[in-house]
Design a protein around this motif. Structure first.
Motif, PDB file in Angstrom:
ATOM      1  N   HIS A  50       0.847  -1.186   0.000  1.00 58.50           N
ATOM      2  CA  HIS A  50       0.000   0.000   0.000  1.00 58.50           C
ATOM      3  C   HIS A  50       0.882   1.235   0.000  1.00 58.50           C
ATOM      4  O   HIS A  50       0.632   2.197  -0.705  1.00 58.50           O
ATOM      5  CB  HIS A  50      -0.925   0.024   1.223  1.00 58.50           C
ATOM      6  N   ASN A  51       1.923   1.204   0.845  1.00 65.45           N
ATOM      7  CA  ASN A  51       2.854   2.318   0.972  1.00 65.45           C
ATOM      8  C   ASN A  51       4.268   1.800   1.145  1.00 65.45           C
ATOM      9  O   ASN A  51       4.481   0.758   1.766  1.00 65.45           O
ATOM     10  CB  ASN A  51       2.519   3.174   2.209  1.00 65.45           C
ATOM     11  N   VAL A  52       5.225   2.545   0.644  1.00 65.65           N
ATOM     12  CA  VAL A  52       6.620   2.312   0.972  1.00 65.65           C
ATOM     13  C   VAL A  52       6.819   2.868   2.380  1.00 65.65           C
ATOM     14  O   VAL A  52       6.327   3.947   2.705  1.00 65.65           O
ATOM     15  CB  VAL A  52       7.544   3.034  -0.037  1.00 65.65           C
ATOM     16  N   VAL A  53       7.505   2.110   3.215  1.00 62.05           N
ATOM     17  CA  VAL A  53       7.777   2.538   4.580  1.00 62.05           C
ATOM     18  C   VAL A  53       9.255   2.920   4.629  1.00 62.05           C
ATOM     19  O   VAL A  53      10.128   2.074   4.797  1.00 62.05           O
ATOM     20  CB  VAL A  53       7.434   1.425   5.587  1.00 62.05           C
ATOM     21  N   GLN A 100       1.503  -4.915   8.822  1.00 58.59           N
ATOM     22  CA  GLN A 100       0.262  -4.455   8.207  1.00 58.59           C
ATOM     23  C   GLN A 100      -0.015  -2.978   8.486  1.00 58.59           C
ATOM     24  O   GLN A 100      -0.304  -2.215   7.570  1.00 58.59           O
ATOM     25  CB  GLN A 100      -0.914  -5.297   8.704  1.00 58.59           C
ATOM     26  N   GLN A 101       0.056  -2.567   9.746  1.00 56.80           N
ATOM     27  CA  GLN A 101      -0.237  -1.168  10.076  1.00 56.80           C
ATOM     28  C   GLN A 101       0.785  -0.218   9.458  1.00 56.80           C
ATOM     29  O   GLN A 101       0.443   0.874   8.998  1.00 56.80           O
ATOM     30  CB  GLN A 101      -0.297  -0.970  11.597  1.00 56.80           C
ATOM     31  N   GLU A 102       2.037  -0.639   9.435  1.00 60.17           N
ATOM     32  CA  GLU A 102       3.084   0.172   8.838  1.00 60.17           C
ATOM     33  C   GLU A 102       2.844   0.341   7.335  1.00 60.17           C
ATOM     34  O   GLU A 102       2.993   1.442   6.795  1.00 60.17           O
ATOM     35  CB  GLU A 102       4.452  -0.464   9.095  1.00 60.17           C
ATOM     36  N   ASP A 103       2.452  -0.735   6.686  1.00 65.61           N
ATOM     37  CA  ASP A 103       2.144  -0.693   5.254  1.00 65.61           C
ATOM     38  C   ASP A 103       0.975   0.253   4.980  1.00 65.61           C
ATOM     39  O   ASP A 103       1.002   1.031   4.024  1.00 65.61           O
ATOM     40  CB  ASP A 103       1.825  -2.110   4.763  1.00 65.61           C
ATOM     41  N   LEU A 104      -0.033   0.217   5.830  1.00 62.45           N
ATOM     42  CA  LEU A 104      -1.206   1.073   5.634  1.00 62.45           C
ATOM     43  C   LEU A 104      -0.896   2.548   5.909  1.00 62.45           C
ATOM     44  O   LEU A 104      -1.396   3.431   5.223  1.00 62.45           O
ATOM     45  CB  LEU A 104      -2.357   0.611   6.524  1.00 62.45           C
ATOM     46  N   GLN A 105      -0.040   2.816   6.901  1.00 57.45           N
ATOM     47  CA  GLN A 105       0.237   4.192   7.292  1.00 57.45           C
ATOM     48  C   GLN A 105       1.514   4.764   6.677  1.00 57.45           C
ATOM     49  O   GLN A 105       1.728   5.979   6.721  1.00 57.45           O
ATOM     50  CB  GLN A 105       0.313   4.296   8.818  1.00 57.45           C
ATOM     51  N   GLY A 106       2.394   3.898   6.146  1.00 57.38           N
ATOM     52  CA  GLY A 106       3.625   4.375   5.529  1.00 57.38           C
ATOM     53  C   GLY A 106       4.678   4.834   6.519  1.00 57.38           C
ATOM     54  O   GLY A 106       5.561   5.623   6.180  1.00 57.38           O
ATOM     55  N   GLU A 107       4.612   4.337   7.756  1.00 56.56           N
ATOM     56  CA  GLU A 107       5.569   4.730   8.789  1.00 56.56           C
ATOM     57  C   GLU A 107       6.000   3.492   9.566  1.00 56.56           C
ATOM     58  O   GLU A 107       5.162   2.635   9.879  1.00 56.56           O
ATOM     59  CB  GLU A 107       4.926   5.747   9.737  1.00 56.56           C
ATOM     60  N   PRO A 119       1.096  -2.607  17.039  1.00 52.57           N
ATOM     61  CA  PRO A 119       1.335  -3.029  18.422  1.00 52.57           C
ATOM     62  C   PRO A 119       2.824  -3.101  18.781  1.00 52.57           C
ATOM     63  O   PRO A 119       3.217  -2.691  19.874  1.00 52.57           O
ATOM     64  CB  PRO A 119       0.677  -4.412  18.498  1.00 52.57           C
ATOM     65  N   ALA A 120       3.652  -3.604  17.864  1.00 51.48           N
ATOM     66  CA  ALA A 120       5.096  -3.655  18.132  1.00 51.48           C
ATOM     67  C   ALA A 120       5.676  -2.243  18.231  1.00 51.48           C
ATOM     68  O   ALA A 120       6.592  -1.987  19.018  1.00 51.48           O
ATOM     69  CB  ALA A 120       5.820  -4.460  17.059  1.00 51.48           C
ATOM     70  N   GLY A 121       5.136  -1.324  17.468  1.00 49.93           N
ATOM     71  CA  GLY A 121       5.579   0.064  17.533  1.00 49.93           C
ATOM     72  C   GLY A 121       5.226   0.722  18.847  1.00 49.93           C
ATOM     73  O   GLY A 121       6.019   1.484  19.417  1.00 49.93           O
ATOM     74  N   LYS A 122       4.049   0.408  19.365  1.00 59.91           N
ATOM     75  CA  LYS A 122       3.645   0.931  20.671  1.00 59.91           C
ATOM     76  C   LYS A 122       4.599   0.410  21.745  1.00 59.91           C
ATOM     77  O   LYS A 122       5.032   1.158  22.627  1.00 59.91           O
ATOM     78  CB  LYS A 122       2.192   0.521  20.965  1.00 59.91           C
TER      79      LYS A 122
END
Length: 187
Positions: free
Chosen positions: A24-27, A46-53, A58-61
């Motif tokens: 979806h996005n390059v991170v 998945q969340q990183e792909d959707l948000q691009g960051e 959960p692992a980011g939190k």
């Protein structure tokens, strides 16, 4: 070597491996472009792909919580991944996918010029520290390469799955803070 704008544009347009077909996005990476401390994981979820960051799920939190333990935040370190696109079903990135992105990561590293590089998990450690790196035996150990201090800690997603690794990681985080003080790293 590309500058930041050229590098990010090259990543956004990358088609070096098959991961571009499902992203979806390059991170790309986040943080100060002159950070003294750089964290590198294996690849976006998945969340990183959707948000691009990087590291926003959960692992980011958990990574944010880990950083706060040592009085560090995202605003004081640069965070990136080896691969810039999400592998399907969050599988480990294949070697061919890692190879496709390594020039981008090297360029990021050369632009940031960190004093400390922290590998998040075994895949990053095996790619950046040593190919036979064993995270369970060698986490928290320091090596110096070309004036940069490098270590590896358990990946936050591994800590979500296995809380028994958290005490070791707490000690590793304290060692990162101590090394940052030793080398006068800003954080």
């Amino acid at each position: 070597m590309l500058d930041w704008t050229q590098l990010e544009q090259a990543c956004q347009n990358c088609r070096r491996c098959g991961l571009f077909e499902t992203r979806h996005n390059v991170v790309f990476g986040v943080g100060p472009k002159d950070a003294d401390i750089m964290f590198v994981g294996e690849g976006p979820g998945q969340q990183e792909d959707l948000q691009g960051e990087p590291f926003v799920g959960p692992a980011g939190k958990l990574l944010d919580d880990m950083l706060s333990i040592i009085d560090m935040g995202r605003e004081s370190c640069y965070i990136a991944n080896i691969v810039k696109c999400r592998p399907p079903q969050n599988r480990d990135p294949l070697e061919i996918e890692q190879d496709a992105c390594m020039d981008y990561l090297r360029n990021q590293f050369l632009l940031v010029k960190p004093k400390i590089l922290v590998c998040l998990g075994r895949i990053a450690a095996m790619r950046l520290i040593r190919s036979d790196f064993r995270i369970t035996r060698e986490h928290g150990q320091w090596v110096e390469k070309r004036g940069v201090w490098m270590t590896a800690i358990y990946h936050p997603s591994a800590l979500l799955r296995d809380i028994s690794k958290r005490p070791d990681t707490f000690c590793d985080l304290l060692a990162i803070r101590e090394k940052a003080r030793e080398v006068n790293a800003r954080y």
